[in-house]
Design an enzyme around this catalytic site. Sequence first.
Site: not given
Ligand code: TYM
Length: 329
Positions: A111, A197, A194
């Site tokens: 970041k 978004k 990867k």
């Molecule tokens: P976020 O919002 O970026 O993504 C949500 C979930 O999708 C998974 N993910 C992926 N998995 C595989 N390949 C990819 N290209 C890919 N892009 C996204 C992420 O691993 C995630 O599981 N910090 C977290 C949100 C969060 C959270 C939590 C998750 C906040 N508190 C507590 C679990 C438990 C996040 O930014 O995910």
Amino acid sequence: METVLSGIRSTGHLHLGNYFGALKNYIKMQDEYNCFFFIADLHSLTTHPHPDDFHSGVKTILTEYLASGLDPHKSAIFVQSDVPEIVELYVLLNMIAYKGELERTASFKEKIRKHPENVNAGLLTYPVLMAADILIHRANKVPVGKDQEQHLEIARLLARRFNNMYNAEVFPEPQAFNFGKDLVKVPGLDGSGKMGKSEGNGIYLFDDEKSIHKKVMKAVTDAGPTEPDSKMPEAVENLFTLLKIVSEPEVVQHFTAAYNNCSIRYGDLKKQLAADICRHTLPIKAKIEEIGRDDAFLRSVIKEGTEKARASASATLTEVKRAVGFRSF
Ligand code: TYM
């Protein structure tokens, strides 16, 4: 019964990475575990969304998750900011999280590199808030993609540290979970990295058939192999990774053999890949449109989920505060 929790930030639309990296595992777990699912709207504030878009971002993600198979009768579904106990635990965990270890987190370093103009404290303590999300429900398993592995390590570290420091067994150590052996990283269509978004390289569950075909046909490849059994360049390997995720094993075998004997036509592979992606996503897209119109349903889902989540969160917080030494007069 063990507890499962997963979450997602409230930005943008759900893409294949979210679905195949985390959500599909979570959905399969809903019958066997005590399940919590939430939308991390506070986490999304690190990038300063416009106030006019903030709530609609939450609604979009909620709708898309329900359309994907999240079941409000099996899971407590809630929005992070509706459960203030999370924020209270976040403050307490911040006292035992050290600057140095947070600065070493890969996601923080990335970041800083990408957005040097916005290195806010919320970004530094992002994994602490995430640990609070997980630990407030004493979750044992957390279905997430590979990119969240390090954050889960921090959640375990803080759970252990809290238990040791206060000599209390309040928190279990949460494990990142995938039904397969390894956590998944769904690649983007731009040749490297990867699917994300903010990367502009994604296929969304919301996309229509035409745009999915268009995106896949435009995916980066190379001129094709000239030697049998040659090593795939990353961009081509990524297409095969996607194929393995969405297609039948015979399809993967067919194109792997064609690659290895140099007869592969990327156009054919892409057409098949696009069709198989559509097979998974188009039924979800139809449901997104239907659920998105039903505000009363969304409201009732969140009402019920928030009640369950707050009951669980306040029970944990009571134990946490007792361990820390808070007493009422
Ligand atoms: P976020 O919002 O970026 O993504 C949500 C979930 O999708 C998974 N993910 C992926 N998995 C595989 N390949 C990819 N290209 C890919 N892009 C996204 C992420 O691993 C995630 O599981 N910090 C977290 C949100 C969060 C959270 C939590 C998750 C906040 N508190 C507590 C679990 C438990 C996040 O930014 O995910």
